[in-house]
Design a protein around this motif. Structure first.
Motif, mmCIF file in Angstrom:
data_model
loop_
_atom_site.group_PDB
_atom_site.id
_atom_site.type_symbol
_atom_site.label_atom_id
_atom_site.label_comp_id
_atom_site.label_asym_id
_atom_site.label_seq_id
_atom_site.Cartn_x
_atom_site.Cartn_y
_atom_site.Cartn_z
ATOM 1 N N THR A 95 0.576 -1.076 0.135
ATOM 2 C CA THR A 95 0.056 0.023 -0.008
ATOM 3 C C THR A 95 1.033 1.294 0.062
ATOM 4 N N ILE A 96 0.899 2.025 -1.088
ATOM 5 C CA ILE A 96 1.726 3.310 -1.206
ATOM 6 C C ILE A 96 1.274 4.251 -0.236
ATOM 7 N N LEU A 97 0.173 4.527 -0.253
ATOM 8 C CA LEU A 97 -0.325 5.680 0.730
ATOM 9 C C LEU A 97 -0.927 5.112 1.901
ATOM 10 N N HIS A 98 -0.002 4.495 2.602
ATOM 11 C CA HIS A 98 -0.522 3.829 3.800
ATOM 12 C C HIS A 98 -0.605 4.898 5.077
ATOM 13 N N SER A 104 1.623 10.334 2.160
ATOM 14 C CA SER A 104 2.520 10.772 0.892
ATOM 15 C C SER A 104 3.937 11.051 1.773
ATOM 16 N N GLN A 105 5.089 10.747 0.934
ATOM 17 C CA GLN A 105 6.235 11.162 1.235
ATOM 18 C C GLN A 105 6.561 12.538 0.486
ATOM 19 N N MET A 106 7.163 13.620 1.301
ATOM 20 C CA MET A 106 7.651 14.713 0.723
ATOM 21 C C MET A 106 8.604 14.838 -0.447
ATOM 22 N N GLY A 403 -7.875 5.150 0.765
ATOM 23 C CA GLY A 403 -9.171 5.352 0.095
ATOM 24 C C GLY A 403 -9.355 5.720 -1.097
ATOM 25 N N SER A 404 -7.990 5.988 -1.866
ATOM 26 C CA SER A 404 -7.603 6.360 -3.089
ATOM 27 C C SER A 404 -7.675 5.495 -4.232
ATOM 28 N N GLN A 405 -8.375 5.562 -5.313
ATOM 29 C CA GLN A 405 -8.179 4.443 -6.518
ATOM 30 C C GLN A 405 -8.641 3.173 -6.046
ATOM 31 N N ASN A 453 1.386 -17.792 5.463
ATOM 32 C CA ASN A 453 2.703 -18.430 6.375
ATOM 33 C C ASN A 453 4.016 -17.743 5.587
ATOM 34 N N GLN A 454 3.768 -16.815 4.976
ATOM 35 C CA GLN A 454 5.107 -15.977 3.992
ATOM 36 C C GLN A 454 5.176 -14.608 4.320
ATOM 37 N N LEU A 455 6.319 -14.117 4.554
ATOM 38 C CA LEU A 455 6.316 -12.913 4.736
ATOM 39 C C LEU A 455 6.725 -12.058 3.238
ATOM 40 N N TRP A 456 5.661 -11.223 2.767
ATOM 41 C CA TRP A 456 5.816 -10.544 1.417
ATOM 42 C C TRP A 456 6.182 -9.261 1.648
ATOM 43 N N LEU A 457 7.237 -8.850 0.787
ATOM 44 C CA LEU A 457 7.740 -7.574 0.699
ATOM 45 C C LEU A 457 7.771 -7.063 -0.699
ATOM 46 N N ASP A 458 6.604 -6.266 -0.835
ATOM 47 C CA ASP A 458 6.241 -5.719 -2.167
ATOM 48 C C ASP A 458 7.267 -4.731 -2.551
ATOM 49 N N LEU A 459 7.909 -4.859 -3.506
ATOM 50 C CA LEU A 459 9.079 -3.791 -3.826
ATOM 51 C C LEU A 459 8.656 -2.637 -4.710
ATOM 52 N N ARG A 460 7.503 -2.553 -5.055
ATOM 53 C CA ARG A 460 6.882 -1.157 -5.459
ATOM 54 C C ARG A 460 7.075 -0.098 -4.328
ATOM 55 N N GLY A 461 7.151 -0.412 -3.324
ATOM 56 C CA GLY A 461 7.066 0.528 -2.206
ATOM 57 C C GLY A 461 8.881 1.145 -1.646
ATOM 58 N N ALA A 462 9.574 0.368 -2.474
ATOM 59 C CA ALA A 462 10.982 0.742 -2.112
ATOM 60 C C ALA A 462 11.257 2.283 -2.670
#
Length: 495
Positions: A95-98, A104-106, A403-405, A453-462
């Motif tokens: 989730t990008i806008l968590h 949002s990051q500045m 709540g966006s998109q 039972n897996q730890l998921w690291l979604d790389l789009r957030g890097a």
């Protein structure tokens, strides 16, 4: 029974006295740096915790063994207490806008602007040209006029506050008409009916959940009607047999009846989002062209700026908002205004938004880059984690968030960590939960999500590939399964 009591008392006698703790040279050094009162309070807590351990498990903590262990424990507690709560994290949740991670990051321009206003006096409410008191919203109002064509702008601390102020200033004691299909609830139980009640308005519902016609609005207008309100359903979508009355139609109706047309856009957007792989969002500039009198939207969602709420539109109505008593309670400080102004300036050149604003940079990042990053991370993880975890690359989807998109899911790639089958058979095998907790406790925490039972690291957030590579490698190297510790001194040792 007597032996147990005597042994417990012997453990209590092993605890060092406060006077002796305060004479340890390293503790004296901590006192010189941090002050005696606070260091003494930490030592008191250490002794209280030790007494509690004796009561619960008839054992002493390891730090009681010698002075070195005492100062190591004290140093650890000092470090933990001094760690700020808002420490940077790596958001790989998908989730990008968590909302829970600050949305949002500045952009760098906003960060520089905030730094400057923190260091020096600034003309927050001072008109430099006329040499007299000015208004804190003036500079951004001029910029909003340039970007959207709005006559004026009012800025408060979030969009919920913007909606509250907009209703209270224009419609208190009167009726506001809203379609039943737009009576939304957002996070934190913020509901349009509730905010209307707080603003002193009477809600008039028209139409049905899925269909509301122009005639429904027209039939509901009375002598006590102040406004028709449109609410953008940004966090859900109704499809099928539907009918939504467009703003231009409502604007003509409102103008003929002498009432206001106001709109809550929610997340808001100032540019066409389709080139970032998102759905088109209604934009303030178009709504103003269609005749909407006031439009409110957020600064910290799809705009990509700080938490803020903006109301743009007719000068006379904005003046009512500025003069309302709530405005002072809801106004933004200099740091928010500086960050918002710097963010809005980026919209002068929409073609560079994906390179300037972190949200658009993440959302528009090519999938092939994420796949390459995943392969690099998989190789490194395999080389440092031994046989504890199986590391795989999985396709996944990223959501915008806040709540966006809600209908948009962007293709992404995740690094998945699961307990190795052989390791799981060992007596003290690690768990995904322990790994997740370890990642969260790191100096630069990694926040993922646990599924199947897996730890998921979604790389789009890097944010930074090199930073993620370093942090993940370090965290895996530091990780080790720690079984329940054997007490340093137990009843058997004392008996």
């Amino acid at each position: 029974m007597t032996q147990a009591i005597n042994s417990t008392q012997a453990l209590y006698r092993c605890l060092p006295a406060m006077d002796s703790l305060l004479l340890i040279p390293q503790v004296i050094g901590f006192i010189d740096q941090q002050g005696k009162s606070w260091i003494k309070s930490l030592l008191t807590q250490m002794l209280d915790d030790a007494r509690q351990q004796i009561t619960n498990s008839q054992s002493l903590p390891n730090w009681c063994l010698d002075s070195a262990n005492i100062t190591t424990e004290l140093a650890s507690r000092i470090s933990k207490a001094q760690r700020q709560s808002m420490t940077p994290v790596i958001n790989l949740t998908g989730t990008i806008l968590h909302t829970n991670l600050g949305r949002s990051q500045m952009c760098e321009a906003a960060i520089d602007a905030v730094t400057q206003v923190m260091r020096s006096p600034v003309p927050l409410e001072f008109d430099m040209g006329q040499g007299k008191r000015g208004h804190r919203d003036s500079a951004i109002s001029a910029l909003i006029n340039e970007l959207t064509g709005a006559d004026s702008c009012c800025i408060v601390n979030n969009n919920a506050a913007a909606v509250l102020l907009m209703l209270a200033a224009t419609s208190a004691g009167k009726e506001v008409i809203v379609s039943r299909g737009e009576l939304v609830e957002i996070g934190g139980a913020f509901r349009i009916p509730d905010i209307m009640a707080q603003a002193g308005c009477k809600l008039v519902e028209v139409g049905c959940t899925n269909r509301t016609h122009l005639k429904d609005y027209a039939a509901a207008i009375t002598e006590n009607t102040a406004a028709i309100m449109k609410v953008h359903t940004s966090n859900y979508h109704i499809s099928g047999f539907t009918k939504v009355t467009e703003e231009a139609e409502l604007a003509a109706l409102c103008k003929g009846k002498g009432i206001a047309l106001i709109s809550d856009l929610g997340s808001g957007a100032l540019t066409d989002l389709s080139r970032f792989g998102l759905s088109k969002e209604p934009m303030p500039q178009q709504m103003l062209k269609d005749g909407v009198n006031l439009v409110s939207f957020s600064g910290d969602k799809l705009l990509g700026g700080p938490q803020a709420g903006l109301v743009v539109g007719d000068r006379e109505l904005i003046a009512k908002l500025q003069a309302h008593p709530l405005k002072r309670a809801l106004r933004c400080d200099k740091m928010t205004l500086a960050a918002l102004e710097a963010t809005l300036m980026q919209y002068r050149n929409p073609q560079t938004l994906d390179s300037q604003l972190p949200i658009f940079r993440k959302l528009s990042r090519p999938l092939v880059e994420l796949e390459q990053l995943a392969q690099t991370l998989q190789q490194l993880a395999d080389s440092v984690n031994g046989s504890l975890f199986d590391v795989t690359i999985q396709a996944c989807q990223t959501q915008v968030g806040s709540g966006s998109q809600p209908d948009v899911l962007l293709d992404s790639v995740a690094l998945c960590l699961a307990v190795n089958t052989n390791a799981s058979k060992q007596k003290h095998s690690p768990s995904v939960l322990q790994l997740d907790k370890h990642f969260k406790a790191a100096s630069m925490p990694i926040i993922g999500r646990i599924t199947a039972n897996q730890l998921w690291l979604d790389l789009r957030g890097a944010d930074s590939d090199s930073q993620l590579i370093e942090v993940l490698t370090t965290s895996l190297l530091d990780f080790e399964q720690v079984p329940s510790q054997t007490p340093a001194t137990s009843l058997e040792a004392v008996s």
